[in-house]
Design a protein around this motif. Structure first.
Motif, PDB file in Angstrom:
ATOM      1  N   ARG A  36     -13.151   4.044  24.354  1.00 10.65           N
ATOM      2  CA  ARG A  36     -12.484   3.311  25.442  1.00 10.65           C
ATOM      3  C   ARG A  36     -11.490   4.217  26.173  1.00 10.65           C
ATOM      4  N   GLY A  37     -10.780   5.037  25.407  1.00 10.90           N
ATOM      5  CA  GLY A  37      -9.801   5.932  26.011  1.00 10.90           C
ATOM      6  C   GLY A  37      -9.153   6.808  24.959  1.00 10.90           C
ATOM      7  N   VAL A  38      -8.327   7.740  25.426  1.00  9.16           N
ATOM      8  CA  VAL A  38      -7.649   8.660  24.511  1.00  9.16           C
ATOM      9  C   VAL A  38      -6.236   8.948  25.005  1.00  9.16           C
ATOM     10  N   GLN A  39      -5.288   8.863  24.093  1.00  8.81           N
ATOM     11  CA  GLN A  39      -3.927   9.336  24.333  1.00  8.81           C
ATOM     12  C   GLN A  39      -3.940  10.762  23.807  1.00  8.81           C
ATOM     13  N   TYR A  40      -4.381  11.681  24.664  1.00  8.57           N
ATOM     14  CA  TYR A  40      -4.599  13.075  24.241  1.00  8.57           C
ATOM     15  C   TYR A  40      -3.298  13.861  24.185  1.00  8.57           C
ATOM     16  N   ASP A  41      -2.304  13.452  24.936  1.00  2.29           N
ATOM     17  CA  ASP A  41      -1.009  14.141  24.966  1.00  2.29           C
ATOM     18  C   ASP A  41       0.045  13.136  24.523  1.00  2.29           C
ATOM     19  N   ALA A  42       0.426  13.219  23.259  1.00  2.00           N
ATOM     20  CA  ALA A  42       1.410  12.279  22.708  1.00  2.00           C
ATOM     21  C   ALA A  42       2.733  12.417  23.452  1.00  2.00           C
ATOM     22  N   PRO A  43       3.376  11.287  23.756  1.00  2.00           N
ATOM     23  CA  PRO A  43       4.671  11.348  24.445  1.00  2.00           C
ATOM     24  C   PRO A  43       5.683  12.179  23.657  1.00  2.00           C
ATOM     25  N   GLY A  44       6.525  12.890  24.358  1.00  2.00           N
ATOM     26  CA  GLY A  44       7.550  13.718  23.721  1.00  2.00           C
ATOM     27  C   GLY A  44       7.061  15.126  23.471  1.00  2.00           C
ATOM     28  N   ARG A  45       7.927  15.892  22.828  1.00  2.00           N
ATOM     29  CA  ARG A  45       7.607  17.275  22.472  1.00  2.00           C
ATOM     30  C   ARG A  45       6.673  17.259  21.261  1.00  2.00           C
ATOM     31  N   ASP A  46       5.550  17.956  21.342  1.00  2.00           N
ATOM     32  CA  ASP A  46       4.582  17.959  20.257  1.00  2.00           C
ATOM     33  C   ASP A  46       5.181  18.547  18.980  1.00  2.00           C
ATOM     34  N   SER A  47       5.085  17.766  17.919  1.00  2.00           N
ATOM     35  CA  SER A  47       5.502  18.210  16.591  1.00  2.00           C
ATOM     36  C   SER A  47       4.573  17.567  15.585  1.00  2.00           C
ATOM     37  N   ASN A  48       3.886  18.387  14.796  1.00  7.77           N
ATOM     38  CA  ASN A  48       2.952  17.835  13.813  1.00  7.77           C
ATOM     39  C   ASN A  48       3.577  17.681  12.433  1.00  7.77           C
ATOM     40  N   SER A  49       4.874  17.554  12.385  1.00  9.07           N
ATOM     41  CA  SER A  49       5.560  17.282  11.125  1.00  9.07           C
ATOM     42  C   SER A  49       5.186  15.871  10.671  1.00  9.07           C
ATOM     43  N   CYS A  50       4.803  15.719   9.422  1.00  8.10           N
ATOM     44  CA  CYS A  50       4.425  14.399   8.917  1.00  8.10           C
ATOM     45  C   CYS A  50       5.612  13.442   8.842  1.00  8.10           C
ATOM     46  N   THR A  51       6.822  13.970   8.707  1.00  2.00           N
ATOM     47  CA  THR A  51       7.991  13.094   8.575  1.00  2.00           C
ATOM     48  C   THR A  51       8.676  12.797   9.899  1.00  2.00           C
ATOM     49  N   SER A  52       8.709  13.766  10.797  1.00  2.00           N
ATOM     50  CA  SER A  52       9.457  13.537  12.043  1.00  2.00           C
ATOM     51  C   SER A  52       8.638  13.828  13.306  1.00  2.00           C
ATOM     52  N   GLY A  53       7.367  14.137  13.153  1.00  3.53           N
ATOM     53  CA  GLY A  53       6.533  14.498  14.304  1.00  3.53           C
ATOM     54  C   GLY A  53       6.009  13.299  15.072  1.00  3.53           C
ATOM     55  N   ASN A  54       5.244  13.586  16.119  1.00  4.69           N
ATOM     56  CA  ASN A  54       4.713  12.515  16.966  1.00  4.69           C
ATOM     57  C   ASN A  54       3.186  12.439  16.959  1.00  4.69           C
ATOM     58  N   THR A  55       2.552  12.905  15.887  1.00  5.13           N
ATOM     59  CA  THR A  55       1.089  12.848  15.846  1.00  5.13           C
ATOM     60  C   THR A  55       0.562  11.417  15.801  1.00  5.13           C
ATOM     61  N   LYS A  56       1.362  10.455  15.321  1.00  6.41           N
ATOM     62  CA  LYS A  56       0.909   9.057  15.332  1.00  6.41           C
ATOM     63  C   LYS A  56       0.757   8.539  16.760  1.00  6.41           C
ATOM     64  N   GLN A  57       1.409   9.204  17.703  1.00  6.36           N
ATOM     65  CA  GLN A  57       1.336   8.783  19.104  1.00  6.36           C
ATOM     66  C   GLN A  57       0.080   9.292  19.798  1.00  6.36           C
ATOM     67  N   GLU A  58      -0.648  10.210  19.133  1.00 10.68           N
ATOM     68  CA  GLU A  58      -1.931  10.661  19.653  1.00 10.68           C
ATOM     69  C   GLU A  58      -3.000   9.762  19.044  1.00 10.68           C
ATOM     70  N   TYR A  59      -3.825   9.149  19.898  1.00 13.44           N
ATOM     71  CA  TYR A  59      -4.840   8.250  19.357  1.00 13.44           C
ATOM     72  C   TYR A  59      -6.054   8.161  20.265  1.00 13.44           C
ATOM     73  N   LEU A  60      -7.128   7.718  19.653  1.00 15.39           N
ATOM     74  CA  LEU A  60      -8.398   7.480  20.328  1.00 15.39           C
ATOM     75  C   LEU A  60      -8.703   5.996  20.169  1.00 15.39           C
ATOM     76  N   THR A  61      -9.037   5.322  21.249  1.00 12.73           N
ATOM     77  CA  THR A  61      -9.397   3.909  21.171  1.00 12.73           C
ATOM     78  C   THR A  61     -10.911   3.786  21.234  1.00 12.73           C
ATOM     79  N   ILE A  62     -11.479   3.123  20.233  1.00 17.35           N
ATOM     80  CA  ILE A  62     -12.915   2.878  20.152  1.00 17.35           C
ATOM     81  C   ILE A  62     -13.115   1.375  20.253  1.00 17.35           C
ATOM     82  N   LYS A  63     -14.022   0.954  21.120  1.00 12.66           N
ATOM     83  CA  LYS A  63     -14.213  -0.473  21.365  1.00 12.66           C
ATOM     84  C   LYS A  63     -15.661  -0.883  21.146  1.00 12.66           C
TER      85      LYS A  63
END
Length: 164
Positions: A36-63
């Motif tokens: 359906r769509g993709v949030q390819y660029d997570a809001p904010g400064r990219d950080s892949n830290s599991c505790t304080s990063g924003n990787t949860k904001q990157e997502y793919l929507t499948i419908k």
């Protein structure tokens, strides 16, 4: 009369050739399950830290675009152009018209919350361009989309819609 019949056959054959020569992507659109769509660029400064990063904001929507069939995501596979891969290993049922967000990071998968986590804190989708593949459990593609920030993200919000 024979000549006229031959012209009709030639026109029909030409139409058939045009259908057969359609891009390879056309075949996967017969599938009920689509990207359906993709949030390819997570809001904010990219950080892949599991505790304080924003990787949860990157997502793919499948419908599930079916009007009648429920689809189980188990064993569907999502890939990107670089070969990063995620396989749905648990049952996750999408009712007709339902969707799921495949998010980065860690969390609790939830049918009620329409979310599955990749359990990986690394980003998958490139911020400039990428290709997203969705494969059926039996192997063939269910859907595929290539995107680029400059061509597809007109409002610059990091989200691109593929199907309405």
């Amino acid at each position: 009369m024979r000549k006229r019949h031959a012209i009709v056959v030639a026109a029909t054959a030409g139409s058939l050739a045009a259908v057969i020569a359609a891009p390879a992507q056309a075949a996967e659109y017969s599938s009920a399950l689509k990207i359906r769509g993709v949030q390819y660029d997570a809001p904010g400064r990219d950080s892949n830290s599991c505790t304080s990063g924003n990787t949860k904001q990157e997502y793919l929507t499948i419908k599930n675009y079916s009007k009648t069939a429920t689809v189980n995501l188990k064993n569907y596979v999502v890939k990107d152009a670089a070969g990063n891969r995620f396989k749905f290993t648990a049952n996750h049922y999408l009712q007709p018209g339902d969707y799921v967000k495949l998010r980065g990071g860690n969390g609790n998968d939830s049918d009620a919350g329409n979310v599955v986590y990749r359990d990986n804190c690394n980003f998958v989708w490139n911020n400039d361009k990428d290709t997203i593949y969705l494969y059926k459990p039996s192997g063939p593609r269910s859907d595929v989309h290539a995107y680029s920030k400059s061509a597809n993200d007109r409002d610059g919000n990091g989200y691109i819609t593929f199907h309405g």
